[in-house]
Design an enzyme around this catalytic site. Structure first.
Site: not given
Ligand code: NDP
Length: 277
Positions: A153, A66
C-alpha cells in the site's frame, strides 16, 4: 517489595518477554516480577489503569496497542513521537513516560550483534506498518546513505517517509518511498518489516536487490521465512529478528531499572530452544 512489570497485548500468550526479563533480572539481581496481561481489544486504558493502581511500575506494549499507548502517556520520548507508537511505558513520579525501543533494539542487534555498520549504507525497508514506524528514527540516526521504504500500500510508505524528509537531523540520508515493482537498485541492507513471513509469504521482490556482501534481516523471529530463503538463494547473509527482540527488551529494562543487562547469553538461550522446538 517486588516491583511488577508486564507485557500488554492481544494476543499475548506467545510472548517471550517474561522469560527475557526474568533472565535479565537474575543476571542483574533485580527483584522484579514480569507477567503477561491480555487486554480486551477495547480495554487497553482500563487494563493499564488497573495495573498501575495496583502498584505496577511499567509495561511493554505489543500488538495492537502500540499506537493507542502513545495517547496514553504524559511524556513521549523522541523515538516514540516520531514513530507515533510506544512499546514501553514507565510509571514514575506520578507520570507515564512513553518510549519506543524497537528501533534501538534493531540497530543494536545489527551493529553489536551482527557487526554490520549502517553508516553510509544503502538500506531498503520492506513494509510500512507499526514496526517500520518504530525503526525509522534510530536507523536514520545511524546515518545510512540512502533509505527506501517499499510497501504494497504505497500511500502508507509515502506518509511515513514524509514524516522524516525535511528533518535537518536526517539531511545526510536520501529518504524515498517505492512500490515493490519499481525497485531496480542493489542495497547493502534489506530489512523485512512486513508480517508476510508469519503466513509463509513474502513481498514480490525482483532478483538483484542484494548488493555483494548484503545483509538480509527479517524482523520475524525463530522462523525460516520465504524472505530469508530468497535472500540466501541470492547469496546474501541472513538474520532473523530474535536479536532485535532481546535488545529492545534490554533497552526497556534499562529505562525501568537504570542498568543494562547482558543480551548475548539470553539470545543464545532462546536460539538453542527455538532450534530444538
Ligand atoms: P503491521 O500490521 O502494522 O504492518 C504489516 C506490514 O506488512 C504492512 O506494511 C503490510 O503491507 C505488510 N504485509 C503484510 N502481508 C504482506 C504480504 N503478503 N506481502 C507484502 N506485504 C505484506 O505490523 P507491524 O509493522 O507491527 O509488524 C511487522 C512484523 O514485524 C511482524 O511480523 C512482527 O512480528 C515483527 N516485529 C518484530 C519485532 C522484533 O522485536 N523482532 C518488533 C516489532 C515487530 P500493507 O500496508 O500493504 O498491508
Amino acid at each position: 517489595m517486588t516491583d511488577r512489570y508486564a507485557v500488554v497485548g492481544n494476543p499475548v500468550a506467545h510472548s517471550l518477554s517474561p522469560e527475557i526479563h526474568a533472565a535479565f533480572a537474575r543476571e542483574t539481581r533485580q527483584d522484579i516480577g514480569y507477567g503477561k496481561l491480555l487486554a480486551p481489544l477495547d480495554g487497553f486504558s482500563a487494563a493499564i489503569e488497573t495495573f498501575r493502581a495496583e502498584g505496577g511500575k511499567g509495561v511493554n506494549v505489543t500488538v495492537p496497542f502500540k499506537f493507542e499507548a502513545l495517547k496514553f502517556c504524559n511524556q513521549p520520548g523522541p523515538e516514540a513521537s516520531d514513530a507515533q507508537a510506544v512499546n514501553t511505558l514507565d510509571f514514575r513520579d506520578g507520570k507515564i513516560f512513553g518510549h519506543n525501543t524497537d528501533g534501538i533494539g534493531l540497530v543494536t542487534d545489527l551493529e553489536s550483534g551482527l557487526g554490520f555498520s549502517v553508516r553510509d549504507k544503502r538500506v531498503l525497508i520492506l513494509g510500512a506498518g507499526g514496526a517500520t514506524a518504530g525503526i525509522m528514527h534510530p536507523l536514520l540516526s545511524a546515518r545510512p546513505h540512502q533509505l527506501v521504504v517499499a510497501n504494497r500500500t504505497l500511500d502508507k510508505a509515502h506518509d511515513l517517509v514524509a514524516r522524516f524528509t525535511g528533518n535537518e537531523r536526517f539531511a545526510l540520508t536520501k529518504i524515498t518511498a517505492s512500490p515493490y515493482e519499481a525497485l531496480n537498485a542493489a542495497f547493502d541492507l534489506v530489512i523485512n518489516a512486513t508480517s508476510a513471513g508469519l503466513r509463509n509469504e513474502m513481498p514480490a521482490l525482483a532478483e538483484g536487490i542484494f548488493a555483494a556482501g548484503a545483509l538480509a534481516y527479517d524482523m520475524v523471529y525463530a522462523q525460516h521465512t520465504p524472505f530469508l530463503a530468497f535472500a540466501q538463494q541470492q547469496g546474501a547473509r541472513t538474520s532473523d529478528g530474535l536479536g532485535m527482540l532481546v535488545e529492545q527488551a534490554a533497552a526497556a529494562f534499562e529505562i525501568w531499572r537504570g542498568m543494562r543487562p547482558q543480551t548475548r547469553p539470553v539470545i543464545e538461550m532462546l536460539r538453542t530452544r527455538t532450534v530444538r522446538a
